[in-house]
Design a protein around this motif. Structure first.
Motif, PDB file in Angstrom:
ATOM      1  N   THR A   1       0.832  -1.201   0.000  1.00 38.82           N
ATOM      2  CA  THR A   1       0.000   0.000   0.000  1.00 38.82           C
ATOM      3  C   THR A   1       0.867   1.251   0.000  1.00 38.82           C
ATOM      4  O   THR A   1       0.511   2.265  -0.619  1.00 38.82           O
ATOM      5  N   LEU A   2       2.018   1.195   0.679  1.00 38.22           N
ATOM      6  CA  LEU A   2       2.938   2.334   0.709  1.00 38.22           C
ATOM      7  C   LEU A   2       3.862   2.348  -0.501  1.00 38.22           C
ATOM      8  O   LEU A   2       4.749   3.207  -0.577  1.00 38.22           O
TER       9      LEU A   2
ATOM     10  N   TRP B   1       2.144   6.766  -2.870  1.00 42.11           N
ATOM     11  CA  TRP B   1       1.014   5.983  -2.389  1.00 42.11           C
ATOM     12  C   TRP B   1      -0.302   6.731  -2.544  1.00 42.11           C
ATOM     13  O   TRP B   1      -0.321   7.954  -2.635  1.00 42.11           O
ATOM     14  N   ASP B   2      -1.379   5.977  -2.566  1.00 44.14           N
ATOM     15  CA  ASP B   2      -2.731   6.536  -2.638  1.00 44.14           C
ATOM     16  C   ASP B   2      -3.175   6.872  -1.214  1.00 44.14           C
ATOM     17  O   ASP B   2      -3.380   5.970  -0.398  1.00 44.14           O
ATOM     18  N   PRO B   3      -3.327   8.167  -0.886  1.00 43.97           N
ATOM     19  CA  PRO B   3      -3.671   8.549   0.496  1.00 43.97           C
ATOM     20  C   PRO B   3      -4.934   7.867   1.012  1.00 43.97           C
ATOM     21  O   PRO B   3      -4.991   7.471   2.179  1.00 43.97           O
ATOM     22  N   GLU B   4      -5.927   7.705   0.143  1.00 46.65           N
ATOM     23  CA  GLU B   4      -7.174   7.079   0.598  1.00 46.65           C
ATOM     24  C   GLU B   4      -6.971   5.604   0.914  1.00 46.65           C
ATOM     25  O   GLU B   4      -7.505   5.082   1.899  1.00 46.65           O
ATOM     26  N   ALA B   5      -6.178   4.922   0.084  1.00 48.51           N
ATOM     27  CA  ALA B   5      -5.901   3.507   0.346  1.00 48.51           C
ATOM     28  C   ALA B   5      -5.128   3.336   1.647  1.00 48.51           C
ATOM     29  O   ALA B   5      -5.392   2.415   2.436  1.00 48.51           O
ATOM     30  N   VAL B   6      -4.186   4.255   1.894  1.00 47.18           N
ATOM     31  CA  VAL B   6      -3.415   4.204   3.140  1.00 47.18           C
ATOM     32  C   VAL B   6      -4.343   4.430   4.328  1.00 47.18           C
ATOM     33  O   VAL B   6      -4.274   3.712   5.333  1.00 47.18           O
TER      34      VAL B   6
END
Length: 881
Positions: free
Chosen positions: A105-106, A271-276
């Motif tokens: 994810t990161l 990274w995708d902030p929402e996914a994180v």
């Protein structure tokens, strides 16, 4: 060479995923879990280490390696390789997939090669990077990597826990093992490696292995010259023979693997902030998410404004700005408690100021709750408005209170420091007195600049408050409380000055008599406030046993030392009594009358809302927290605080044992909850349970022991501390503690969880989410860590008690204003509230105060507020308080 943007070599960080996560698993307790029961200690520890690395090292390239399947290549050479290892705990195995998910994810590259260990993949990449002129840094808890250290390759070795790291280069390996890294394989071959089931030579430990390699240079040379050895060592080395050569090869890391990635592929993606947020939210890693978001993607100031636009306007123009839509920052220019002018900023680094002869035209807008206002220290602003006969409403954000909630251990929260911390620069620039070439600068510019700074600061700090989950605490506790305290400050409390003056005269006479007694015992006159002179009298002339020394090495004369000398000479008793009266006289008897405001004949203390990391309140000018709680002197001082008229009485409400009730609730201990529910004195009830006695057989001494344990354990007191307090043997004190925890097992579990959680997250939280950061738990010094442990035990209890007390103040204040009763909150000291109330409304007011305080928060044990009243503060103390 492959230089980075700054011209220095690029740095590739290679993380040994398995060893680091395994170390994290055993460093943090398995009680670290989500609310659904998923154990997350290894994931949390590994992710925390990763974020710390990213923040402190800012690597150019990065990858994490994990084993893929069984290490078949080494097993083919030695079937017993890694045999006998303890079985991997299920709680750890279940978290490996989560760790990989965090990395993916990161967007951190994850590598592994079927049949080969992760160590070989790391070694191959490290050597390739060094050959290309890069700097490779291997992050691991596995010593095998020391063999790779050379120019261009270093090892960050995880020594202990998740934060104790040591950086190894060639010199560090030489210092630690007495050998260069190139000889580390020979050293391991002799000593063995139990973790990989590589057998060492019997009787050969670290020192012998190092000595042999220093002398012979290698395992092969040692075997060739075995005859030079003596005694049993010669036989054991000779018997080891081929096994030593095998050991060396088993421990040798491969640096020539075919890998699915190359050095240049080890790039961390965006990274995708929402996914994180989704992943960290499901893992309940709120703190780690904050730390990750703080990393950002590059460091830049939060505000680009470099120069403020400040202007002076008319009162009418300023009023239009105050009435405008949207939030606005307000800042008074004050002369003492009188308003001289007001500055307003709508943002963008702009601010307007107007001088004010009075606040009269501004009062309706200041009292309008629909006009959202930002402030820095709204309490002092509202106090000034109240002094002008008005009201302040609509305060939506206070940068000082926000700074306190975000970093509660800081001593103060000046605007300039907050701007540097949260905006990335000094927005205020030079203060007027520092402006070059100008002897006198218009003072209005200071107020205007500060208003502009608040308007820039509030949005940035508001975002941080939301990330930390502190919005509710700010808006439902601290901001409403600020208004309550402002009204208390503005109202003040009446003081019987004549009584204080008479008391001061009596104290002076008593001090004169004690001074004469001290001189008689000393055989000479000397300055009682001079430590050197007192030291000479006590330790040289009278030859009393010296106690501890000061930091400068001088024998101490402080109160704690003199207390232990009471029985050695009558001068000590007289000296301690004189000191107590001297402090009383200077702090209260002489100071209090001077603090009476001639305009209303009342003392207006200033309440400090941001002074204690636990959330407790304090006061200054005068400091009412230091009035002795017990004893006749404290009661005498309290008698001077009186109602404002003969038609009123003082009313006091005091929470009973609030911290123990909080402890019972937080620990959910059935025994302690039952003790409170019984209605019996809590210390008597716990005595009966711990010592197995009928309630009516609990004597004062036994109750005293239970009381010491009740309060002491919540403050992290150990057996030694309890023994000192009760003047008993340490073994006996430990027996009391063990018996207590046997009777209240959930309390032990709760306290252990608190320390573990604080060590992992870096802070504790109260019932309402107030944080207390405890970096001491990660300190190398064991004494500092022990201090951190005590803080971790106490902070949630004392902090939650402070939160509940503040809620009680807010509820009481609101109910009193709605009721129309002539009853006003004046003071708060410790767990006590002090009011003045019309005599004819006493019963109704007392009932209201008690009801609102006891319903401040829904605990699993009942809150209890004891009520008393009288002609002065001392007489109003509730029975038993």
């Amino acid at each position: 060479m492959s230089p980075s943007a700054g011209g220095s070599p690029k740095r590739l960080f290679l993380l040994d995923g398995h060893s680091l996560s395994y170390r994290a698993f055993f460093a943090l307790p398995t009680s670290l879990a989500t609310s659904s029961g998923q154990v997350t200690n290894a994931v949390y520890g590994f992710t925390s280490m990763l974020i710390k690395l990213l923040a402190e090292e800012r690597p150019d390239l990065i990858a994490v390696a994990f084993d893929v399947g069984r290490p078949t290549v080494r097993l083919e050479r030695y079937a017993e390789y890694k045999a006998g290892r303890p079985e991997t705990p299920d709680e750890f195995r279940q978290q490996l997939g989560l760790i990989v998910e965090v990395l993916e994810t990161l967007r951190v590259p994850v590598i592994g090669v079927e049949g080969h260990e992760a160590d070989d993949a790391i070694a191959t990449l490290a050597v390739r990077a060094a050959q290309r002129g890069m700097e490779a840094v291997i992050v691991t808890a596995d010593r095998d990597f020391f063999q790779l250290i050379r120019p261009g390759i270093r090892v960050m070795f995880n020594v202990k826990g998740i934060s104790e790291i040591r950086l190894y280069d060639e010199a560090a390996v030489q210092e630690r093992f007495g050998l260069p890294p190139s000889k580390y394989l020979d050293y391991v071959a002799l000593k063995g490696d139990p973790s990989d089931n590589i057998p060492g030579v019997p009787g050969v430990g670290e020192k012998t292995a190092s000595r042999l390699i220093q002398e012979f240079g290698s395992v092969e040379e040692l075997l060739a010259r075995t005859g030079e050895l003596k005694g049993k060592l010669r036989d054991t080395i000779a018997a080891a023979g081929d096994q030593l050569v095998m050991n060396k090869e088993l421990a040798r890391l491969r640096t020539d693997l075919e890998l699915p990635v190359d050095v240049d592929d080890c790039v961390m993606g965006e990274w995708d902030p929402e996914a994180v947020r989704r992943l960290f939210g499901s893992l309940e890693f709120r703190t780690l998410l904050e730390r990750l978001e703080d990393l950002g993607r590059g460091v830049k100031p939060a505000v680009e404004t470099t120069e403020l636009d400040l202007r002076e306007v008319t009162e009418r123009e300023l009023l239009e700005l105050v009435r405008s839509d949207g939030p606005k920052a307000l800042r008074f220019e004050l002369d003492g408690r009188r308003v001289r002018g007001l500055a307003v900023s709508l943002g963008g680094g702009q601010a307007a100021y107007a001088p004010l002869a009075s606040l009269e035209r501004m009062l309706p807008a200041l009292a309008d709750p629909d006009l959202r206002k930002w402030a820095h220290d709204a309490k002092e602003m509202e106090t000034a408005v109240l002094e002008s006969g008005g009201w302040l409403a609509g305060v939506a954000f206070d940068t000082m209170l926000a700074g306190y909630l975000l970093d509660p251990a800081t001593a103060s929260y000046p605007l300039r420091a907050l701007c540097e911390q949260y905006l990335g620069g000094d927005v205020l620039g030079s203060s007027p007195e520092e402006t070059e070439g100008q002897l006198f600068v218009e003072s209005w510019r200071t107020a205007a600049a500060e208003a502009a700074a608040v308007a820039l600061l509030a949005p940035a700090m508001s975002e941080r408050i939301d990330k930390a989950g502190l919005r509710t605490l700010l808006e439902t506790v601290e901001l409403p409380l600020s208004s309550v305290l402002a009204r208390m400050q503005a109202r003040g409390v009446a003081l019987d000055v004549q009584y204080l003056e008479e008391m001061a005269e009596g104290v002076r006479d008593r001090m004169a008599a004690l001074r004469a007694e001290i001189y008689r015992h000393a055989g000479e006159e000397f300055n009682l406030n001079s430590p050197p002179q007192l030291r000479q009298i006590l330790y040289e002339k009278l030859r009393l046993s010296p106690g501890k020394r000061t930091p400068k090495g001088q024998l101490s004369t402080d109160a704690s030392v003199l207390e232990k000398l009471r029985d050695q000479h009558p001068i000590v008793e007289a000296l301690l009594s004189w000191r107590e009266l001297d402090k009383l006289s200077s702090t209260y008897l002489e100071a209090l009358p001077k603090q009476v405001d001639p305009r209303d004949g009342r003392v207006h203390t200033t309440f400090n809302q941001t002074g204690a990391a636990t959330g407790r309140l304090s006061s200054v000018n005068p400091n009412l927290q230091n009035i002795p709680v017990r004893g006749e002197l404290g009661r005498q001082i309290r008698r001077a605080f009186v109602p404002g008229s003969k038609d009123q009485l003082m009313l006091v409400a005091d929470y009973s044992q609030i911290e123990l009730r909080i402890l019972a609730h937080l620990a959910d201990d059935e025994g302690l909850k039952a003790a409170f529910a019984s209605g019996i004195d809590i210390h008597t009830a716990t005595s009966a349970k711990v010592f197995g006695l009928p309630v009516d057989k609990v004597d004062p001494a036994t109750r005293s022991r239970a009381k010491a344990i009740n309060y002491g354990l919540a403050y992290g007191m150990n057996a030694y501390g309890l023994a000192s307090r009760l003047e008993i043997a340490v073994d006996e004190a430990q027996e009391f503690i063990d018996a207590y925890f046997a009777s209240f097992p959930q309390i032990r579990d709760f306290l252990e969880r608190q320390v573990a959680r604080a060590a992992a997250e870096g802070f504790t939280e109260t019932l309402l989410g107030r944080r207390r950061y405890i970096p001491e738990l990660q300190a190398a010094n064991p004494r500092v860590r022990d201090m951190g442990r005590r803080m971790a035990l106490n902070a949630p209890i004392q902090g939650s008690a402070a939160d509940v007390f503040k809620l009680g103040m807010i509820k009481v204040d609101r109910a009193l204003r709605d009721s129309g009763l002539d009853c006003h909150m004046l003071l708060t000291v410790h767990d006590e509230l002090v009011f003045e109330v019309a005599k004819g409304q006493l019963d109704e007011a007392a009932g209201l105060v008690k009801r609102e305080m006891e319903s401040a928060y829904d605990l699993s044990v009942p809150l209890r507020a004891d009520i008393g009243w009288g002609a002065n503060w001392a007489e109003a103390a509730p029975a038993g308080h």
